[in-house]
Design a protein around this motif. Structure first.
Motif, PDB file in Angstrom:
ATOM      1  N   ASP A  12      -1.912 128.277  15.273  1.00  0.00           N
ATOM      2  CA  ASP A  12      -0.733 128.053  16.219  1.00  0.00           C
ATOM      3  C   ASP A  12      -0.347 126.497  16.056  1.00  0.00           C
ATOM      4  OD1 ASP A  12      -0.332 130.576  16.660  1.00  0.00           O
ATOM      5  OD2 ASP A  12      -1.169 130.557  18.817  1.00  0.00           O
ATOM      6  N   GLY A  13      -0.974 125.662  15.353  1.00  0.00           N
ATOM      7  CA  GLY A  13      -0.414 124.141  15.354  1.00  0.00           C
ATOM      8  C   GLY A  13       0.449 123.993  14.055  1.00  0.00           C
ATOM      9  N   PHE A  14       0.832 125.034  13.497  1.00  0.00           N
ATOM     10  CA  PHE A  14       1.769 124.679  12.208  1.00  0.00           C
ATOM     11  C   PHE A  14       3.118 125.211  12.642  1.00  0.00           C
ATOM     12  CE2 PHE A  14      -2.447 125.476  10.135  1.00  0.00           C
ATOM     13  CZ  PHE A  14      -2.367 124.644   8.902  1.00  0.00           C
ATOM     14  N   PRO A  15       3.985 124.613  11.920  1.00  0.00           N
ATOM     15  CA  PRO A  15       5.556 124.777  12.348  1.00  0.00           C
ATOM     16  C   PRO A  15       5.987 125.941  11.763  1.00  0.00           C
ATOM     17  CG  PRO A  15       5.595 123.215  10.706  1.00  0.00           C
ATOM     18  CD  PRO A  15       3.867 123.531  10.935  1.00  0.00           C
ATOM     19  N   TYR A  16       5.333 126.869  11.356  1.00  0.00           N
ATOM     20  CA  TYR A  16       5.789 128.254  10.879  1.00  0.00           C
ATOM     21  C   TYR A  16       4.548 129.285  11.391  1.00  0.00           C
ATOM     22  CZ  TYR A  16       2.651 126.402   6.987  1.00  0.00           C
ATOM     23  OH  TYR A  16       1.624 125.586   6.440  1.00  0.00           O
ATOM     24  N   PRO A  17       5.037 130.429  11.327  1.00  0.00           N
ATOM     25  CA  PRO A  17       4.157 131.446  12.028  1.00  0.00           C
ATOM     26  C   PRO A  17       3.002 131.936  10.984  1.00  0.00           C
ATOM     27  CG  PRO A  17       6.243 132.504  11.294  1.00  0.00           C
ATOM     28  CD  PRO A  17       6.296 130.939  11.422  1.00  0.00           C
TER      29      PRO A  17
ATOM     30  N   ARG B 277       3.784 126.893   1.667  1.00  0.00           N
ATOM     31  CA  ARG B 277       3.110 127.002   2.836  1.00  0.00           C
ATOM     32  C   ARG B 277       1.624 127.387   2.689  1.00  0.00           C
ATOM     33  NH1 ARG B 277       7.702 130.396   6.795  1.00  0.00           N
ATOM     34  NH2 ARG B 277       8.985 128.658   6.859  1.00  0.00           N
ATOM     35  N   ALA B 278       1.481 128.170   1.769  1.00  0.00           N
ATOM     36  CA  ALA B 278       0.135 128.505   1.467  1.00  0.00           C
ATOM     37  C   ALA B 278      -0.799 127.565   0.925  1.00  0.00           C
ATOM     38  CB  ALA B 278       0.107 129.763   0.257  1.00  0.00           C
ATOM     39  N   THR B 279      -0.038 126.549   0.181  1.00  0.00           N
ATOM     40  CA  THR B 279      -0.777 125.423  -0.306  1.00  0.00           C
ATOM     41  C   THR B 279      -1.092 124.389   0.919  1.00  0.00           C
ATOM     42  OG1 THR B 279       0.311 125.691  -2.551  1.00  0.00           O
ATOM     43  CG2 THR B 279      -0.669 123.521  -1.859  1.00  0.00           C
ATOM     44  N   GLU B 280      -0.353 124.048   1.697  1.00  0.00           N
ATOM     45  CA  GLU B 280      -0.334 123.362   2.857  1.00  0.00           C
ATOM     46  C   GLU B 280      -1.539 123.983   3.718  1.00  0.00           C
ATOM     47  OE1 GLU B 280       2.273 121.722   6.789  1.00  0.00           O
ATOM     48  OE2 GLU B 280       3.236 122.859   5.233  1.00  0.00           O
ATOM     49  N   LEU B 281      -1.472 125.157   4.049  1.00  0.00           N
ATOM     50  CA  LEU B 281      -2.653 125.796   4.717  1.00  0.00           C
ATOM     51  C   LEU B 281      -3.992 125.574   4.212  1.00  0.00           C
ATOM     52  CD1 LEU B 281      -2.308 127.516   7.312  1.00  0.00           C
ATOM     53  CD2 LEU B 281      -2.428 129.488   5.994  1.00  0.00           C
ATOM     54  N   ALA B 282      -4.111 125.877   2.956  1.00  0.00           N
ATOM     55  CA  ALA B 282      -5.467 125.823   2.328  1.00  0.00           C
ATOM     56  C   ALA B 282      -5.771 124.423   2.363  1.00  0.00           C
ATOM     57  CB  ALA B 282      -5.312 126.270   0.740  1.00  0.00           C
ATOM     58  N   GLY B 283      -5.048 123.426   2.066  1.00  0.00           N
ATOM     59  CA  GLY B 283      -5.295 122.063   2.018  1.00  0.00           C
ATOM     60  C   GLY B 283      -5.704 121.509   3.518  1.00  0.00           C
ATOM     61  N   HIS B 284      -5.060 122.021   4.208  1.00  0.00           N
ATOM     62  CA  HIS B 284      -5.488 121.727   5.809  1.00  0.00           C
ATOM     63  C   HIS B 284      -6.874 121.690   6.038  1.00  0.00           C
ATOM     64  CE1 HIS B 284      -4.977 120.948  10.006  1.00  0.00           C
ATOM     65  NE2 HIS B 284      -5.614 122.056  10.529  1.00  0.00           N
ATOM     66  N   PHE B 285      -7.156 123.246   5.642  1.00  0.00           N
ATOM     67  CA  PHE B 285      -8.662 123.482   6.282  1.00  0.00           C
ATOM     68  C   PHE B 285      -9.697 123.039   5.066  1.00  0.00           C
ATOM     69  CE2 PHE B 285      -6.168 126.639   8.363  1.00  0.00           C
ATOM     70  CZ  PHE B 285      -6.652 126.507   9.865  1.00  0.00           C
ATOM     71  N   ALA B 286      -9.490 122.382   4.015  1.00  0.00           N
ATOM     72  CA  ALA B 286     -10.346 122.172   3.114  1.00  0.00           C
ATOM     73  C   ALA B 286     -11.119 120.745   3.515  1.00  0.00           C
ATOM     74  CB  ALA B 286      -9.475 121.693   1.663  1.00  0.00           C
TER      75      ALA B 286
ATOM     76  N   GLN C 118      10.880 126.368  21.383  1.00  0.00           N
ATOM     77  CA  GLN C 118       9.443 125.956  20.851  1.00  0.00           C
ATOM     78  C   GLN C 118       9.317 125.653  19.654  1.00  0.00           C
ATOM     79  OE1 GLN C 118       6.139 127.862  22.936  1.00  0.00           O
ATOM     80  NE2 GLN C 118       4.933 126.687  21.284  1.00  0.00           N
ATOM     81  N   LEU C 119       9.401 124.107  18.951  1.00  0.00           N
ATOM     82  CA  LEU C 119       9.529 124.101  17.600  1.00  0.00           C
ATOM     83  C   LEU C 119       8.015 124.431  16.803  1.00  0.00           C
ATOM     84  CD1 LEU C 119      12.141 121.553  17.341  1.00  0.00           C
ATOM     85  CD2 LEU C 119      12.410 123.905  17.226  1.00  0.00           C
ATOM     86  N   ALA C 120       7.113 123.914  17.704  1.00  0.00           N
ATOM     87  CA  ALA C 120       5.364 123.719  17.296  1.00  0.00           C
ATOM     88  C   ALA C 120       4.897 124.943  17.973  1.00  0.00           C
ATOM     89  CB  ALA C 120       4.869 122.374  17.793  1.00  0.00           C
ATOM     90  N   GLY C 121       3.674 125.273  17.314  1.00  0.00           N
ATOM     91  CA  GLY C 121       2.836 126.225  17.628  1.00  0.00           C
ATOM     92  C   GLY C 121       3.308 127.626  16.895  1.00  0.00           C
ATOM     93  N   GLY C 122       3.405 127.625  15.709  1.00  0.00           N
ATOM     94  CA  GLY C 122       3.588 128.991  14.994  1.00  0.00           C
ATOM     95  C   GLY C 122       4.991 129.393  14.820  1.00  0.00           C
ATOM     96  N   GLY C 123       5.924 128.449  14.796  1.00  0.00           N
ATOM     97  CA  GLY C 123       7.297 128.806  14.468  1.00  0.00           C
ATOM     98  C   GLY C 123       8.225 128.637  15.826  1.00  0.00           C
TER      99      GLY C 123
END
Length: 611
Positions: free
Chosen positions: A188-193, A279-288, A352-357
């Motif tokens: 929920d911290g990403f700017p997109y859902p 978005r998928a690359t950013e998501l995977a890189g964040h948790f890596a 609300q811009l942050a928290g999943g979109g």
């Protein structure tokens, strides 16, 4: 604003729990046969066989028993038919304009023949494809790698086309640090859902312990295999053995311990393949960075898409990425939460811009008064981020709420402590609808005199204001500074002031002047009077001391002396306020302020002034 909302992808986090109902072996065989028949009927263009009323009643009874046995600490409610339809429809329409949620509560008239799901429409899934413009020939691929490199799913419905990228949790850290390991909370911290699903297969402790014994025997055999090796047993074997011993110890420590087989999948989307890929690359890189590895298996996007649907079979690709955890470890790594601003009612306050979109923020500022709670808000940000604008918008909504024509005092009220050097809140309050009263207050240490403090209040004085002051304030500098603001003055002066009579007016008052530096001066009108009162015991008339007022209102007809004397008497109401603050609000004459620092003392005094 409503037109802008129509063009935005508004989101909101809702958590669903789908639990399979108990099924006997006979029922399982029967369902498999009916599923095969439905598949054949679908290929022939026929409707599937309806669900019988008996089976429907039986399943509803099972669901009611399961809901009754659910822990009371977790509040759940049954999903409506419309919400279940939305879950399946949303999976195909991610990222496009979705139809409104059908109204719930209406009884269905046709049982089980798919009539109720007509709102879902048809969906065309194409893994890794890119739609070309109409009339344009598809671009030739340079290599086969370009085909296999497309790890997204194109979903086409009557509502539009979206591109979805699926990710599966492939690896987790060997140990968890709580708090800090909650990867589902981070979504929920990403700017997109981000949509996510966790498929769970829970095994009782006894069965899991038997499986761990077999794994221990296999590790023991590996020690025998490396017995003749000069390098000895690899460190990985020792590490696995130690980890397995700890796992078995924790598994057998409690009779209620279970083993959780968790299969996690995520989905992000975009209007273009590049957006979904980014978005998928950013998501995977964040948790890596936290040793969480999210894989995007080639050729398995469609299977993962089906795996995220409740009621669908678990695809093999999700089973391959299954994570085996004890209940405590799963609880540390997998807790999820949802955060949001505002409430369910009230005017639209913002987005609300942050928290999943993007999410609309509705705030009813009067709710705290009705529900006996404090509707608090804190605006934190850098300079120029819009904190003042947000607070002013809240204040305007408070003033505009509840106003009814023909009913005075029905408008909302707001109290603002303006400590800005430019008095921006004072100007804003005067521009707001309704009546605005500005009350200025300053305070400082004992080393700062009253005249100095009064000078700090002069910016609040407006043209046409009648400014009253006690006899401790008058001075030539302060008097001329106040008149320069365009105000009319009515000040009491002490006996030390020399006021020569220059002209006696018709009402008995007279004109005089105040002497300034270098021969300068200002003309004033002098009003002198006493107040007669009757003694309570003897009834004798007693005259007070002589009151001497100076004013800039020079015309006796527009400002009669009796009215000026009466107006000055009202100034004593301020002394009553001072007494209330010093004695009553503070807790008595002997009580002291609770604060122990100058800044906190100032904050406490401002709070007293607001009461």
């Amino acid at each position: 604003m409503l037109d802008q909302l129509e063009d935005l992808e508004l989101t909101g986090r809702t958590d669903w729990l789908a639990v399979p109902l108990p099924t006997t072996r006979r029922q399982a065989v029967g369902e498999a046969v009916r599923a095969a028949r439905a598949e054949v009927a679908w290929q022939l263009g026929l409707l599937p066989a309806p669900v019988s009323a008996r089976e429907e009643a039986e399943r509803l009874g099972q669901a009611a028993k399961m809901a009754a046995a659910w822990p009371s600490a977790i509040s759940l409610r049954p999903a409506s038919e419309a919400e279940i339809l939305w879950i399946y429809g949303h999976s195909a329409r991610r990222g496009v304009t979705e139809p409104l949620l059908p109204e719930g509560g209406k009884a269905h008239t046709v049982r089980g023949r798919g009539r109720g799901v007509a709102a879902l429409g048809q969906v065309l899934l194409s893994e890794g494809s890119v739609a070309s413009a109409e009339g344009e020939r598809p671009a030739k691929l340079r290599s086969a790698g370009q085909v296999f490199g497309r790890r997204w799913l194109q979903s086409t419905t009557e509502w539009g086309t979206s591109y979805q990228a699926m990710l599966a949790l492939a690896e987790m850290p060997e140990s968890f640090l709580f708090p800090g390991s909650e990867y589902l909370v981070d979504l929920d911290g990403f700017p997109y859902p981000v949509d996510w699903v966790v498929r769970l297969d829970v095994t009782d402790g006894a069965s899991a312990e038997a499986k761990s014994r077999r794994q221990a025997r296999e590790l023991a055999n590996q020690y025998n295999e490396y017995a003749e090796e000069t390098a000895g047993v690899p460190a990985a074997v020792d590490k696995s053995a130690a980890g397995l011993d700890e796992y078995r110890e924790r598994l057998t420590a409690s009779a209620t311990e279970v083993e959780v087989r968790a299969m996690v999948a995520l989905c992000v989307w975009g209007s273009t393949p590049d957006e979904a890929e980014q978005r998928a690359t950013e998501l995977a890189g964040h948790f890596a960075t936290s040793e969480y590895v999210f894989a995007r298996p080639r050729g398995e996007m469609e299977n993962l898409w089906y795996g995220m649907l409740p009621g669908a079979r678990t695809p093999k690709v999700m089973a391959q990425y299954a994570q085996y955890l004890l209940a405590r470890d799963f609880a540390m790594a997998g807790p999820f939460s949802a955060g949001g601003l505002g409430g369910e009612s009230g005017p639209l306050y913002g987005l609300q811009l942050a928290g999943g979109g993007l999410r609309p923020v509705f705030v009813d500022w009067a709710r705290g008064l009705r529900d006996n709670v404090s509707p608090s808000i804190a605006c934190v940000g850098e300079v120029g981020a819009g904190k003042s604008f947000a607070l002013k918008a809240a204040m305007y909504l408070v003033l505009a709420a509840g106003r009814m024509l023909g009913k005075p005092r029905s408008r909302g009220r707001a109290i603002v402590v303006d400590r800005t050097p430019q008095q921006e809140w004072v100007r804003f309050a005067r521009a707001c609808p309704g009546k605005t009263d500005v009350i200025g207050a300053v305070f400082d240490s004992l080393a700062v005199g009253e005249r100095t403090l009064a000078t700090r209040l002069l910016p609040l004085v407006e043209r046409g204001t009648l400014l009253l002051a006690d006899r401790g304030f008058p001075s030539f500098a302060l008097f001329t500074a106040a008149t320069a603001r365009g105000a009319e003055l009515l000040w009491r002066v002490s006996a030390s002031f020399t006021l020569p009579v220059e002209k006696v007016l018709a009402d008995g008052t007279y004109l005089s002047h105040l002497n300034g530096p270098r021969g300068s001066g200002v003309t004033v009108r002098v009003v002198e009077y006493t107040v007669d009162t009757a003694d309570e015991d003897t009834g004798e008339i007693v005259s007070s001391e002589l009151f001497c007022l100076i004013t800039t209102l020079l015309d006796p007809e527009t400002a009669p002396a009796a009215e000026l004397a009466e107006l000055y008497a009202r100034r004593w109401t301020s002394e009553t306020i001072y007494r209330s603050i010093k004695v009553e609000q503070r807790g008595g004459r002997t009580a002291t302020l609770r604060s122990n620092s100058p800044d906190m003392v100032a904050q406490e005094l401002w709070a007293m002034l607001c009461v």
